[in-house]
Design a protein around this motif. Structure first.
Motif, PDB file in Angstrom:
ATOM      1  N   GLU A  43      39.156  39.280  38.746  1.00  0.00           N
ATOM      2  CA  GLU A  43      40.611  39.414  38.664  1.00  0.00           C
ATOM      3  C   GLU A  43      41.153  39.144  39.957  1.00  0.00           C
ATOM      4  N   ALA A  44      40.247  38.756  41.386  1.00  0.00           N
ATOM      5  CA  ALA A  44      40.960  38.646  42.480  1.00  0.00           C
ATOM      6  C   ALA A  44      41.736  36.777  42.459  1.00  0.00           C
ATOM      7  N   LEU A  45      40.946  36.549  41.332  1.00  0.00           N
ATOM      8  CA  LEU A  45      41.243  35.116  41.155  1.00  0.00           C
ATOM      9  C   LEU A  45      42.664  34.670  39.851  1.00  0.00           C
ATOM     10  N   LYS A  46      42.929  35.868  39.645  1.00  0.00           N
ATOM     11  CA  LYS A  46      44.199  36.046  38.157  1.00  0.00           C
ATOM     12  C   LYS A  46      45.458  36.441  39.208  1.00  0.00           C
ATOM     13  N   ARG A  47      44.877  37.065  40.623  1.00  0.00           N
ATOM     14  CA  ARG A  47      45.951  37.325  41.394  1.00  0.00           C
ATOM     15  C   ARG A  47      46.234  36.503  42.475  1.00  0.00           C
ATOM     16  N   THR A  48      45.774  35.467  42.282  1.00  0.00           N
ATOM     17  CA  THR A  48      46.116  34.852  43.243  1.00  0.00           C
ATOM     18  C   THR A  48      47.224  33.945  43.396  1.00  0.00           C
ATOM     19  N   ALA A  49      47.677  33.648  41.290  1.00  0.00           N
ATOM     20  CA  ALA A  49      48.190  33.459  41.155  1.00  0.00           C
ATOM     21  C   ALA A  49      50.161  34.291  40.949  1.00  0.00           C
ATOM     22  N   ASP A  50      49.948  34.635  41.798  1.00  0.00           N
ATOM     23  CA  ASP A  50      51.349  36.026  42.368  1.00  0.00           C
ATOM     24  C   ASP A  50      51.499  35.616  44.084  1.00  0.00           C
TER      25      ASP A  50
END
Length: 382
Positions: free
Chosen positions: A18-25
Protein backbone atom coordinates in the motif's frame (compact mmCIF):
# COMPACT_ATOMS: atom_id res chain seq x y z
CA UNK A 1 21.97 -5.13 7.75
CA UNK A 2 18.20 -5.17 8.21
CA UNK A 3 17.91 -1.38 7.98
CA UNK A 4 20.31 -1.14 5.02
CA UNK A 5 19.78 -4.24 2.87
CA UNK A 6 16.29 -5.24 4.04
CA UNK A 7 14.45 -1.96 4.82
CA UNK A 8 11.03 -3.67 4.73
CA UNK A 9 12.15 -6.86 6.47
CA UNK A 10 9.99 -6.44 9.60
CA UNK A 11 6.97 -4.77 7.96
CA UNK A 12 3.81 -6.62 6.89
CA UNK A 13 3.78 -7.25 3.15
CA UNK A 14 0.33 -5.66 2.71
CA UNK A 15 1.50 -2.47 4.42
CA UNK A 16 4.54 -2.27 2.13
CA UNK A 17 2.38 -2.79 -0.98
CA UNK A 18 0.00 0.00 0.00
CA UNK A 19 2.86 2.39 0.82
CA UNK A 20 4.53 1.74 -2.54
CA UNK A 21 1.26 2.40 -4.39
CA UNK A 22 0.86 5.75 -2.65
CA UNK A 23 4.38 6.87 -3.57
CA UNK A 24 3.22 7.27 -7.19
CA UNK A 25 0.79 10.00 -6.08
CA UNK A 26 3.46 11.63 -3.96
CA UNK A 27 5.84 11.64 -6.91
CA UNK A 28 3.28 13.41 -9.10
CA UNK A 29 2.70 16.09 -6.46
CA UNK A 30 6.43 16.71 -6.14
CA UNK A 31 6.75 16.83 -9.93
CA UNK A 32 4.02 19.50 -10.11
CA UNK A 33 5.88 21.56 -7.50
CA UNK A 34 9.15 21.32 -9.43
CA UNK A 35 7.41 22.32 -12.67
CA UNK A 36 5.85 25.37 -11.03
CA UNK A 37 9.23 26.54 -9.74
CA UNK A 38 10.91 25.91 -13.11
CA UNK A 39 8.31 27.83 -15.14
CA UNK A 40 8.28 30.84 -12.79
CA UNK A 41 11.99 30.95 -12.01
CA UNK A 42 12.83 33.84 -14.37
CA UNK A 43 9.79 35.80 -13.21
CA UNK A 44 10.91 35.49 -9.60
CA UNK A 45 14.49 36.42 -10.47
CA UNK A 46 13.30 39.58 -12.19
CA UNK A 47 11.26 40.44 -9.13
CA UNK A 48 14.33 40.12 -6.92
CA UNK A 49 16.32 42.36 -9.28
CA UNK A 50 13.64 45.05 -9.30
CA UNK A 51 13.50 44.96 -5.50
CA UNK A 52 17.29 45.34 -5.32
CA UNK A 53 17.67 42.04 -3.47
CA UNK A 54 19.77 40.08 -5.98
CA UNK A 55 23.55 40.43 -5.71
CA UNK A 56 26.72 38.55 -6.69
CA UNK A 57 29.55 37.75 -4.33
CA UNK A 58 31.95 39.34 -6.83
CA UNK A 59 30.42 42.71 -5.88
CA UNK A 60 31.74 42.67 -2.31
CA UNK A 61 35.33 43.69 -1.54
CA UNK A 62 37.93 40.93 -1.75
CA UNK A 63 39.30 39.84 1.61
CA UNK A 64 41.84 37.24 2.62
CA UNK A 65 40.37 33.90 3.64
CA UNK A 66 39.13 34.36 7.23
CA UNK A 67 39.71 31.94 10.07
CA UNK A 68 36.53 30.05 10.88
CA UNK A 69 35.10 27.56 13.33
CA UNK A 70 31.77 25.80 13.79
CA UNK A 71 29.86 24.98 16.97
CA UNK A 72 27.23 22.27 17.39
CA UNK A 73 25.74 20.17 20.17
CA UNK A 74 23.79 17.01 20.87
CA UNK A 75 22.02 15.37 23.80
CA UNK A 76 20.62 11.95 24.69
CA UNK A 77 18.40 10.50 27.41
CA UNK A 78 18.68 6.75 27.96
CA UNK A 79 15.52 5.60 29.74
CA UNK A 80 16.58 2.79 32.07
CA UNK A 81 14.33 0.63 34.22
CA UNK A 82 15.48 2.16 37.52
CA UNK A 83 16.64 5.63 36.41
CA UNK A 84 17.73 7.70 33.42
CA UNK A 85 21.26 8.07 32.04
CA UNK A 86 21.62 11.45 30.37
CA UNK A 87 24.36 13.19 28.41
CA UNK A 88 24.78 16.47 26.55
CA UNK A 89 27.82 17.76 24.66
CA UNK A 90 28.89 20.76 22.59
CA UNK A 91 32.00 20.93 20.42
CA UNK A 92 33.84 23.61 18.45
CA UNK A 93 35.76 22.64 15.30
CA UNK A 94 38.17 24.82 13.33
CA UNK A 95 37.70 25.35 9.59
CA UNK A 96 39.87 24.02 6.78
CA UNK A 97 41.71 27.10 5.58
CA UNK A 98 43.68 28.90 6.79
CA UNK A 99 44.93 26.05 8.96
CA UNK A 100 44.67 27.70 12.35
CA UNK A 101 43.80 30.79 14.34
CA UNK A 102 46.91 32.37 15.88
CA UNK A 103 45.02 34.12 18.67
CA UNK A 104 44.53 32.24 21.94
CA UNK A 105 41.71 29.73 21.76
CA UNK A 106 40.85 28.63 25.31
CA UNK A 107 40.63 24.93 26.09
CA UNK A 108 38.72 22.71 26.43
CA UNK A 109 37.02 23.29 23.09
CA UNK A 110 34.12 21.17 24.14
CA UNK A 111 31.57 20.98 26.96
CA UNK A 112 30.00 17.81 28.31
CA UNK A 113 27.44 16.88 30.97
CA UNK A 114 26.81 13.26 31.99
CA UNK A 115 24.54 12.40 34.89
CA UNK A 116 22.08 9.85 36.19
CA UNK A 117 18.61 11.18 36.95
CA UNK A 118 15.33 9.98 38.42
CA UNK A 119 12.61 9.35 35.88
CA UNK A 120 11.17 12.70 34.77
CA UNK A 121 9.20 13.56 31.64
CA UNK A 122 10.86 16.98 31.25
CA UNK A 123 14.48 15.85 31.47
CA UNK A 124 14.96 16.24 27.71
CA UNK A 125 13.64 19.83 27.77
CA UNK A 126 16.08 20.92 30.49
CA UNK A 127 18.96 18.97 28.95
CA UNK A 128 18.42 20.51 25.52
CA UNK A 129 18.57 24.03 26.98
CA UNK A 130 21.78 23.13 28.83
CA UNK A 131 23.25 21.87 25.55
CA UNK A 132 22.39 25.16 23.81
CA UNK A 133 23.96 27.12 26.66
CA UNK A 134 27.20 25.17 26.36
CA UNK A 135 27.23 25.80 22.59
CA UNK A 136 26.85 29.54 23.13
CA UNK A 137 29.70 29.65 25.66
CA UNK A 138 32.02 27.94 23.18
CA UNK A 139 30.93 30.25 20.36
CA UNK A 140 31.43 33.39 22.47
CA UNK A 141 34.98 32.31 23.42
CA UNK A 142 36.13 31.34 19.91
CA UNK A 143 38.69 33.89 18.60
CA UNK A 144 38.00 33.22 14.91
CA UNK A 145 36.95 35.86 12.42
CA UNK A 146 33.80 33.92 11.46
CA UNK A 147 32.04 31.64 13.94
CA UNK A 148 29.33 29.40 12.49
CA UNK A 149 26.47 28.33 14.76
CA UNK A 150 24.16 25.46 13.88
CA UNK A 151 20.48 26.43 13.96
CA UNK A 152 18.72 29.79 14.09
CA UNK A 153 19.74 32.69 16.32
CA UNK A 154 16.22 32.59 17.78
CA UNK A 155 16.46 28.94 18.89
CA UNK A 156 18.35 29.52 22.20
CA UNK A 157 15.71 31.92 23.53
CA UNK A 158 12.93 29.44 22.68
CA UNK A 159 14.72 26.51 24.34
CA UNK A 160 15.75 28.57 27.38
CA UNK A 161 12.17 29.71 27.91
CA UNK A 162 10.82 26.16 27.63
CA UNK A 163 13.38 24.90 30.15
CA UNK A 164 12.72 27.72 32.61
CA UNK A 165 8.97 27.08 32.41
CA UNK A 166 9.49 23.37 33.16
CA UNK A 167 12.24 23.79 35.75
CA UNK A 168 9.82 24.37 38.65
CA UNK A 169 8.42 20.88 38.09
CA UNK A 170 11.89 19.32 37.87
CA UNK A 171 13.87 20.94 40.68
CA UNK A 172 14.95 17.49 41.91
CA UNK A 173 17.06 16.95 38.78
CA UNK A 174 20.82 17.57 38.88
CA UNK A 175 20.50 18.86 35.32
CA UNK A 176 18.01 21.53 36.42
CA UNK A 177 20.44 22.77 39.07
CA UNK A 178 23.25 22.84 36.49
CA UNK A 179 21.11 24.77 34.02
CA UNK A 180 19.76 27.31 36.52
CA UNK A 181 23.25 27.80 37.95
CA UNK A 182 24.70 28.57 34.53
CA UNK A 183 21.80 30.43 32.94
CA UNK A 184 23.30 33.90 33.49
CA UNK A 185 26.55 32.83 31.81
CA UNK A 186 24.54 31.31 28.96
CA UNK A 187 22.55 34.52 28.47
CA UNK A 188 25.68 36.68 28.49
CA UNK A 189 27.26 34.45 25.84
CA UNK A 190 24.03 34.66 23.84
CA UNK A 191 24.15 38.46 24.01
CA UNK A 192 27.76 38.45 22.78
CA UNK A 193 26.84 36.25 19.80
CA UNK A 194 23.81 38.34 18.85
CA UNK A 195 25.58 41.68 19.18
CA UNK A 196 28.70 40.85 17.09
CA UNK A 197 30.09 44.09 18.48
CA UNK A 198 33.76 43.38 17.76
CA UNK A 199 34.87 44.36 14.27
CA UNK A 200 37.22 41.36 14.05
CA UNK A 201 34.54 38.75 14.89
CA UNK A 202 31.39 37.72 13.04
CA UNK A 203 28.95 35.28 14.62
CA UNK A 204 26.51 33.86 12.08
CA UNK A 205 23.85 31.16 12.35
CA UNK A 206 23.21 28.72 9.50
CA UNK A 207 20.08 26.63 10.16
CA UNK A 208 19.65 23.46 8.11
CA UNK A 209 15.85 23.49 8.33
CA UNK A 210 13.68 26.58 8.27
CA UNK A 211 10.06 27.51 7.55
CA UNK A 212 10.53 31.28 7.49
CA UNK A 213 9.50 33.37 4.49
CA UNK A 214 10.87 36.90 4.84
CA UNK A 215 11.56 37.20 1.09
CA UNK A 216 8.54 35.14 0.01
CA UNK A 217 6.17 37.43 1.89
CA UNK A 218 7.76 40.56 0.48
CA UNK A 219 7.72 39.23 -3.09
CA UNK A 220 4.29 37.57 -2.92
CA UNK A 221 5.64 34.08 -3.63
CA UNK A 222 3.52 30.95 -2.97
CA UNK A 223 3.25 30.19 0.73
CA UNK A 224 3.61 26.48 -0.01
CA UNK A 225 7.40 26.99 -0.23
CA UNK A 226 9.77 28.43 2.34
CA UNK A 227 12.46 30.88 1.27
CA UNK A 228 15.35 28.45 1.38
CA UNK A 229 13.56 25.88 -0.76
CA UNK A 230 12.64 28.38 -3.48
CA UNK A 231 15.89 30.34 -3.47
CA UNK A 232 17.87 27.11 -3.93
CA UNK A 233 16.36 27.05 -7.44
CA UNK A 234 16.11 30.80 -8.05
CA UNK A 235 19.64 31.84 -7.10
CA UNK A 236 22.50 31.05 -9.46
CA UNK A 237 25.93 30.04 -8.10
CA UNK A 238 27.72 33.02 -6.58
CA UNK A 239 24.53 34.98 -5.86
CA UNK A 240 23.14 36.17 -2.56
CA UNK A 241 20.13 38.17 -1.42
CA UNK A 242 20.20 41.55 0.23
CA UNK A 243 19.71 41.61 4.03
CA UNK A 244 16.12 41.20 5.22
CA UNK A 245 14.77 41.76 8.73
CA UNK A 246 14.17 38.48 10.55
CA UNK A 247 10.53 37.35 10.49
CA UNK A 248 9.08 38.15 13.91
CA UNK A 249 6.86 35.79 15.93
CA UNK A 250 3.15 36.35 16.52
CA UNK A 251 3.92 37.00 20.21
CA UNK A 252 6.78 39.26 21.39
CA UNK A 253 10.03 37.55 22.39
CA UNK A 254 10.09 36.83 26.12
CA UNK A 255 11.87 34.77 28.75
CA UNK A 256 10.28 33.58 32.01
CA UNK A 257 12.88 34.37 34.67
CA UNK A 258 10.63 33.70 37.69
CA UNK A 259 12.36 30.39 38.60
CA UNK A 260 15.66 32.22 39.22
CA UNK A 261 16.77 33.47 42.62
CA UNK A 262 15.98 37.18 43.17
CA UNK A 263 19.59 38.44 42.92
CA UNK A 264 20.25 36.35 39.79
CA UNK A 265 16.91 37.32 38.29
CA UNK A 266 17.71 41.02 38.46
CA UNK A 267 20.94 40.57 36.52
CA UNK A 268 19.31 38.23 34.02
CA UNK A 269 16.47 40.68 33.33
CA UNK A 270 18.89 43.32 32.06
CA UNK A 271 20.68 40.85 29.79
CA UNK A 272 17.34 39.49 28.53
CA UNK A 273 16.13 42.97 27.56
CA UNK A 274 19.27 43.41 25.45
CA UNK A 275 18.80 39.99 23.86
CA UNK A 276 15.19 40.73 22.89
CA UNK A 277 16.22 44.08 21.38
CA UNK A 278 19.01 42.40 19.41
CA UNK A 279 16.66 39.69 18.09
CA UNK A 280 14.43 42.41 16.65
CA UNK A 281 17.39 43.65 14.59
CA UNK A 282 18.68 40.34 13.17
CA UNK A 283 19.13 40.26 9.39
CA UNK A 284 18.83 37.31 7.03
CA UNK A 285 20.87 36.70 3.87
CA UNK A 286 20.59 33.71 1.50
CA UNK A 287 23.78 32.72 -0.28
CA UNK A 288 24.41 29.99 -2.86
CA UNK A 289 28.19 29.78 -3.37
CA UNK A 290 28.32 26.73 -5.69
CA UNK A 291 25.98 24.89 -8.09
CA UNK A 292 25.99 21.73 -5.94
CA UNK A 293 24.80 23.57 -2.85
CA UNK A 294 21.29 24.69 -1.89
CA UNK A 295 20.89 28.28 -0.80
CA UNK A 296 22.26 28.73 2.71
CA UNK A 297 20.27 30.82 5.17
CA UNK A 298 22.66 33.08 7.08
CA UNK A 299 21.41 35.02 10.14
CA UNK A 300 23.55 37.83 11.55
CA UNK A 301 23.60 41.19 13.28
CA UNK A 302 23.05 44.25 11.02
CA UNK A 303 26.52 45.47 12.04
CA UNK A 304 27.77 42.54 9.95
CA UNK A 305 25.21 42.41 7.13
CA UNK A 306 25.24 46.16 6.44
CA UNK A 307 29.03 46.55 6.60
CA UNK A 308 30.42 45.55 3.20
CA UNK A 309 33.81 44.52 4.57
CA UNK A 310 32.34 42.33 7.32
CA UNK A 311 29.73 40.85 4.98
CA UNK A 312 32.51 40.05 2.51
CA UNK A 313 34.39 38.26 5.28
CA UNK A 314 31.34 36.10 6.05
CA UNK A 315 30.64 35.28 2.38
CA UNK A 316 34.29 34.41 1.68
CA UNK A 317 34.40 32.31 4.83
CA UNK A 318 31.34 30.34 3.74
CA UNK A 319 32.61 29.92 0.20
CA UNK A 320 36.00 28.60 1.27
CA UNK A 321 34.45 26.14 3.73
CA UNK A 322 32.01 24.68 1.16
CA UNK A 323 34.54 23.52 -1.41
CA UNK A 324 33.35 19.96 -1.95
CA UNK A 325 30.02 18.51 -3.14
CA UNK A 326 30.22 15.88 -0.40
CA UNK A 327 29.53 18.50 2.29
CA UNK A 328 26.24 20.43 2.12
CA UNK A 329 27.18 23.04 4.73
CA UNK A 330 30.36 24.84 5.88
CA UNK A 331 33.03 22.27 6.75
CA UNK A 332 33.48 23.12 10.46
CA UNK A 333 29.72 22.83 11.05
CA UNK A 334 29.67 19.53 9.20
CA UNK A 335 32.51 18.13 11.31
CA UNK A 336 31.05 19.42 14.59
CA UNK A 337 27.71 17.85 13.64
CA UNK A 338 29.33 14.50 12.84
CA UNK A 339 31.20 14.47 16.14
CA UNK A 340 28.30 15.27 18.44
CA UNK A 341 25.85 13.00 16.60
CA UNK A 342 27.89 10.06 17.87
CA UNK A 343 26.97 10.92 21.47
CA UNK A 344 23.59 9.08 21.46
CA UNK A 345 25.29 6.04 19.89
CA UNK A 346 27.85 6.03 22.70
CA UNK A 347 25.28 6.05 25.52
CA UNK A 348 24.87 2.22 25.57
CA UNK A 349 28.66 1.93 25.99
CA UNK A 350 28.59 4.37 28.92
CA UNK A 351 25.80 2.26 30.42
CA UNK A 352 27.81 -0.94 29.95
CA UNK A 353 30.88 0.54 31.66
CA UNK A 354 28.69 1.76 34.53
CA UNK A 355 27.07 -1.66 34.86
CA UNK A 356 30.45 -3.37 35.05
CA UNK A 357 31.71 -0.96 37.72
CA UNK A 358 28.59 -1.44 39.86
CA UNK A 359 28.66 -5.22 39.43
CA UNK A 360 32.22 -5.35 40.78
CA UNK A 361 31.25 -3.79 44.10
CA UNK A 362 27.53 -4.58 44.53
CA UNK A 363 26.91 -6.84 47.54
CA UNK A 364 23.50 -8.11 46.47
CA UNK A 365 22.35 -10.32 43.61
CA UNK A 366 24.27 -9.19 40.51
CA UNK A 367 21.22 -9.85 38.31
CA UNK A 368 19.49 -6.91 40.04
CA UNK A 369 22.16 -4.59 38.64
CA UNK A 370 21.66 -5.63 35.03
CA UNK A 371 17.88 -5.61 35.42
CA UNK A 372 17.85 -2.11 36.91
CA UNK A 373 20.13 -0.78 34.19
CA UNK A 374 18.19 -2.36 31.35
CA UNK A 375 17.61 0.29 28.69
CA UNK A 376 14.37 0.32 26.75
CA UNK A 377 14.34 3.68 24.97
CA UNK A 378 16.79 6.39 23.94
CA UNK A 379 15.66 9.95 23.23
CA UNK A 380 18.14 12.23 21.48
CA UNK A 381 18.34 15.53 19.67
CA UNK A 382 20.60 18.30 18.45
Amino acid sequence: MESGERPFGELPAALVDEALKRTADLGQKLLDNFEQVRTRREEWREGLKRAGLLHRDAEVPYTSVPTTCGVDGSYAVERLLASDLIAAAAVAVEGLTPPSETRHWPEPRHRIWIETEAHEAETGTILRALMIGMELELAAQAPHEVVFIDGSLTTPLIYFNQALNKSQDALHLHTTARFLGGVLSFLEAYRTVLASARSDRCWVAIPKYTTRREIGQKMGWPDTHDDRGLLSFVLEPGEYTGPMVLQQPSQPWHLNLDPLASNLKQEAEGVTREIVALLDEIRVVYYRPYPWLPALRVEMNPKVSENRARLATVLHGIRHQCGTPAVMEPYPLYMADRMVKHLPKAIPTFRQVTSQHIAETYLGDISEVFLGLHGYRTESGA
